[in-house]
Design a protein around this motif. Sequence first.
Motif, PDB file in Angstrom:
ATOM      1  N   UNK A 551      -7.476  -1.416  -6.887  1.00 56.95           N
ATOM      2  CA  UNK A 551      -7.999  -2.124  -7.747  1.00 56.95           C
ATOM      3  C   UNK A 551      -6.879  -2.420  -8.973  1.00 56.95           C
ATOM      4  N   UNK A 552      -6.407  -1.403  -9.485  1.00 57.30           N
ATOM      5  CA  UNK A 552      -5.428  -1.662 -10.656  1.00 57.30           C
ATOM      6  C   UNK A 552      -4.321  -2.292  -9.961  1.00 57.30           C
ATOM      7  N   UNK A 553      -3.820  -2.028  -8.717  1.00 54.35           N
ATOM      8  CA  UNK A 553      -2.506  -2.493  -8.434  1.00 54.35           C
ATOM      9  C   UNK A 553      -2.760  -3.920  -8.214  1.00 54.35           C
ATOM     10  N   UNK A 554      -4.154  -4.638  -7.898  1.00 46.39           N
ATOM     11  CA  UNK A 554      -4.120  -5.836  -8.004  1.00 46.39           C
ATOM     12  C   UNK A 554      -4.047  -6.487  -9.436  1.00 46.39           C
ATOM     13  N   UNK A 555      -4.508  -5.780 -10.362  1.00 43.70           N
ATOM     14  CA  UNK A 555      -4.318  -6.274 -11.522  1.00 43.70           C
ATOM     15  C   UNK A 555      -3.076  -6.432 -12.284  1.00 43.70           C
ATOM     16  N   UNK A 556      -2.174  -5.522 -11.785  1.00 39.54           N
ATOM     17  CA  UNK A 556      -0.985  -5.456 -12.212  1.00 39.54           C
ATOM     18  C   UNK A 556      -0.012  -6.362 -11.662  1.00 39.54           C
ATOM     19  N   UNK A 557      -0.245  -6.887 -10.552  1.00 40.90           N
ATOM     20  CA  UNK A 557       0.450  -7.616  -9.709  1.00 40.90           C
ATOM     21  C   UNK A 557       0.948  -9.046 -10.618  1.00 40.90           C
ATOM     22  N   UNK A 558       1.909  -9.333 -10.794  1.00 36.97           N
ATOM     23  CA  UNK A 558       2.550 -10.764 -11.085  1.00 36.97           C
ATOM     24  C   UNK A 558       1.838 -11.848 -10.251  1.00 36.97           C
ATOM     25  N   UNK A 559       1.437 -12.559 -10.871  1.00 35.09           N
ATOM     26  CA  UNK A 559       0.554 -13.625  -9.950  1.00 35.09           C
ATOM     27  C   UNK A 559       1.062 -14.088  -8.623  1.00 35.09           C
ATOM     28  N   UNK A 560       2.583 -14.497  -8.755  1.00 33.50           N
ATOM     29  CA  UNK A 560       3.042 -15.010  -7.460  1.00 33.50           C
ATOM     30  C   UNK A 560       3.156 -14.078  -6.425  1.00 33.50           C
ATOM     31  N   UNK A 561       3.155 -12.815  -6.873  1.00 30.45           N
ATOM     32  CA  UNK A 561       3.397 -11.677  -5.727  1.00 30.45           C
ATOM     33  C   UNK A 561       2.138 -11.581  -5.114  1.00 30.45           C
ATOM     34  N   UNK A 562       1.133 -11.874  -5.742  1.00 31.75           N
ATOM     35  CA  UNK A 562      -0.467 -11.605  -5.620  1.00 31.75           C
ATOM     36  C   UNK A 562      -0.708 -12.321  -4.039  1.00 31.75           C
ATOM     37  N   UNK A 563       0.089 -13.393  -3.575  1.00 28.33           N
ATOM     38  CA  UNK A 563      -0.252 -14.078  -2.634  1.00 28.33           C
ATOM     39  C   UNK A 563       0.422 -13.420  -1.275  1.00 28.33           C
ATOM     40  N   UNK A 564       1.232 -12.610  -1.404  1.00 27.71           N
ATOM     41  CA  UNK A 564       1.870 -11.865  -0.413  1.00 27.71           C
ATOM     42  C   UNK A 564       1.102 -10.737   0.344  1.00 27.71           C
ATOM     43  N   UNK A 565      -0.038 -10.789   0.394  1.00 27.13           N
ATOM     44  CA  UNK A 565      -0.865  -9.760   0.439  1.00 27.13           C
ATOM     45  C   UNK A 565      -0.976  -9.542   1.881  1.00 27.13           C
ATOM     46  N   UNK A 566      -1.505  -8.365   2.517  1.00 22.81           N
ATOM     47  CA  UNK A 566      -1.322  -8.247   3.923  1.00 22.81           C
ATOM     48  C   UNK A 566      -0.750  -6.927   4.676  1.00 22.81           C
ATOM     49  N   UNK A 567       0.261  -6.163   3.994  1.00 20.76           N
ATOM     50  CA  UNK A 567       0.952  -5.331   4.741  1.00 20.76           C
ATOM     51  C   UNK A 567      -0.124  -3.953   4.877  1.00 20.76           C
ATOM     52  N   UNK A 568       0.291  -3.158   5.932  1.00 20.52           N
ATOM     53  CA  UNK A 568      -0.588  -1.963   6.050  1.00 20.52           C
ATOM     54  C   UNK A 568      -0.326  -1.050   4.616  1.00 20.52           C
ATOM     55  N   UNK A 569      -1.572  -0.354   4.100  1.00 21.45           N
ATOM     56  CA  UNK A 569      -1.476   0.699   3.131  1.00 21.45           C
ATOM     57  C   UNK A 569      -0.703   1.881   3.547  1.00 21.45           C
ATOM     58  N   UNK A 570       0.472   2.345   2.665  1.00 23.42           N
ATOM     59  CA  UNK A 570       1.316   3.231   3.113  1.00 23.42           C
ATOM     60  C   UNK A 570       0.558   4.559   2.472  1.00 23.42           C
ATOM     61  N   UNK A 571       0.534   5.646   3.124  1.00 28.53           N
ATOM     62  CA  UNK A 571      -0.356   6.873   2.864  1.00 28.53           C
ATOM     63  C   UNK A 571       0.363   7.590   1.652  1.00 28.53           C
ATOM     64  N   UNK A 572      -0.580   8.449   0.875  1.00 27.00           N
ATOM     65  CA  UNK A 572      -0.222   9.181  -0.373  1.00 27.00           C
ATOM     66  C   UNK A 572       0.455  10.495   0.441  1.00 27.00           C
ATOM     67  N   UNK A 573       1.548  10.953  -0.115  1.00 26.80           N
ATOM     68  CA  UNK A 573       2.195  12.125   0.218  1.00 26.80           C
ATOM     69  C   UNK A 573       1.529  13.430  -0.590  1.00 26.80           C
ATOM     70  N   UNK A 574       1.121  14.065   0.037  1.00 23.75           N
ATOM     71  CA  UNK A 574       0.463  15.324  -0.747  1.00 23.75           C
ATOM     72  C   UNK A 574       1.463  16.729  -0.501  1.00 23.75           C
ATOM     73  N   UNK A 575       1.731  17.012  -1.776  1.00 28.74           N
ATOM     74  CA  UNK A 575       3.071  18.021  -1.701  1.00 28.74           C
ATOM     75  C   UNK A 575       2.428  19.599  -1.637  1.00 28.74           C
ATOM     76  N   UNK A 576       1.031  19.494  -2.065  1.00 30.32           N
ATOM     77  CA  UNK A 576       0.399  20.772  -1.903  1.00 30.32           C
ATOM     78  C   UNK A 576       0.725  21.537  -3.307  1.00 30.32           C
ATOM     79  N   UNK A 577       1.340  21.080  -4.259  1.00 30.34           N
ATOM     80  CA  UNK A 577       1.754  21.855  -5.240  1.00 30.34           C
ATOM     81  C   UNK A 577       1.149  21.188  -6.676  1.00 30.34           C
ATOM     82  N   UNK A 578       0.178  20.145  -6.343  1.00 32.40           N
ATOM     83  CA  UNK A 578      -0.334  19.475  -7.515  1.00 32.40           C
ATOM     84  C   UNK A 578      -1.246  20.370  -8.219  1.00 32.40           C
TER      85      UNK A 578
END
Length: 716
Positions: A551-578
């Motif tokens: 949701x935050x990602x959508x809000x920070x998008x510059x307007x024009x980029x907003x249109x290029x929606x659609x790619x698959x979501x990249x996974x979050x990398x878990x390092x195990x050290x957090x």
Amino acid sequence: MSYASTLLGFLPGGRRAPGIAQLTSKLESYLPPDHVERVRDAYDYAEAAHKGQKRRSGEPYITHPVAVADILADLRMDGATLAAAILHDVVEDTGVSTAEIAEHFGGEIAEIVDGVTKLDQIRFKNRQEAQAESFRKMMLAMVRDIRVIMVKLADRVHNMRTLGAMPPAKRRLVARETLDIYAPIANRLGIHSIKLELEELGFRSLYPKRYRVIERELKRSRGNQKEFLPKITRNLADALKRAGIDGRVEAREKHLFSVYAKMRRKKVQLSEVIDVFGLRIVVATVDECYRVLGLAHGLYRPMPGRFKDYVAIPRVNGYQSLHTTLFGPNGMPLELQIRTSEMHEMAESGIAAHWAYKTGETDRGARQERAREWLKNVAQLQDASAEEVMENVKVDLFPDKVYVFTPKGDIMRLPRGATCVDFAYAVHTGVGNRCVAAKVDRRLAPLRTVLRNGQTVEIITAKGAQPNPAWASFVVSAKARAAIRQYLKGLRRGEAIDLGGRLLNQALEEFKLNIRALPPERLDQVAVALGLEDGKDLLEKIGLGERPAPLVARRVLPREEDLHEGGPQAPLAIAGTEGLVVAYARCCFPVPPDPVVAYLSSGRGVVIHRDNCGNVAGFRKQPEKWIPAVWQKQANRTFRSEIKVHVTNRMGVLAQVAAQIAANQTNIDHVNVTPEGDDTSMITLEIDVRDRGHLAQVMRAIKSMPDVIEVERTLA
Ligand code: MN
């Protein structure tokens, strides 16, 4: 006792120091010949060592150690104490080493001499009164053998007796130190006779005018009492006789310093303190004490509110007595103490009474035992743990504290078990936060080093250094713990911001973007629009799971980029050290490389689940809370996993399974056994594994055991 009775003899003017012949005959009256012989040997040795040395008074130096020994002989101290007393200045003032003393006189005597020498080396540089208490405690805590303190106190008594030879400034300094430190130590140990003498001599040197005024008034008061005192004494003695109680009634001497201290403490006139009859009744049993109290209250009317029962509730130094004040003749108050002869001996000599040599007693263990017993009682009165007192050192009156020095010589009091890090935080929170190394007694030592009494600690700090979270596992002081916790909280925020950044980047990847590609002010703008402080604040909220990244990602998008929606979501990398912002679900126990998803949990960061976990079904209802996740390679840590082992019911089978797991270098966190019928049980184990390969290896090892029917990993 002989000691107390000689007290007034030297108070006005001093007296000649006793010679070795006088000391020897005193020793022969209570010590066996071989012990006396040993003291004589010590004398010959010390006399040769001090040859040519003179005291300030002009007398040969050896007169001082002999006088110190003589004071201890009056307390009937044992042969080792006496020999050590004679040798006590040899190491400090001549070329002789402790090792040589040990060679000549054995380890016991050498240790006492060494202890006295060490105490002498503590110089009290900045003599603020506030530190006197710490100093006293440190001295007592440092000493492992109470006889060291006995010698030190006797040493101070003789130095005070001969203080007249010192220049006035030095005299005042020594007198103040005596009143601040040594007299209270003698009091703490219950050695009344020494306490009294140190107080009288210290008071006279420090306040000669006040001393003379009180001395004069005491003389006057004694004259006034002469008329009545014998009559009162007789009345009480007769009452005792009629009641069939065997006891003695004696007049109590008033001591100048205690008169002075009482005036100051109670803020009363001199006459109110000294125009009082002081009497003491000594009887055989505790029961008789209370009976005598009743008799006295029948003879003279008691003053309300003045009765004190120190028999039932002794003072902190073990002192016991009944105290009461009566209306005497002419309305003059009559202060009465009632105690048993045993209590009386304790009141006079305290711990010394326990160390005193008893005829025919060859074993010093018995004396040690008595002294310990006494200290144990004292410790109990002080609400300390008696076991600890006994366990840690022979004579530790302050078992829960350790006293160490700063490089400048200031004393720091820390809880027992305190480390260099505790010390650093005790100096200053800033020093604690930036400490990187420590020197203990000028040698580099690990920060986790547990400090001992009397050590000097120096902390080395570095600019930009930060507390290590591992310190939390060994610090013991509240201050250090709080400071490290505070820092970890900040660290958690840092981690949350970091994770938030990664989550946001991951969400932005969908739009082929990342944070760095955004206009610099963009995050701050969005944060403010959402009612937050700034961009960092926003990332923290994302990292803590309070703001879904997509949701935050959508809000920070510059307007024009907003249109290029659609790619698959990249996974979050878990390092195990957090550590602080990434948790692993306790329902499915994911371990690498299980396929996993991350759940954004409000306020707790993300929780990692196996993707086939039953709880993931909720995914459908809150899609914005779930994000794909992958393991980063080589997480250098272990993960909690759960297995179920079905076994036949046989004695010791649980222990065998546990042993098998341990043999695979695997830690067990939790075990639960559930019967499944008459013949079998299910053991549920939570174990720590590096990854699925490690888990499989452990499971195989268990499965090969004869009583094991089946092993399974808990279903997600
Ligand atoms: Mn000395």
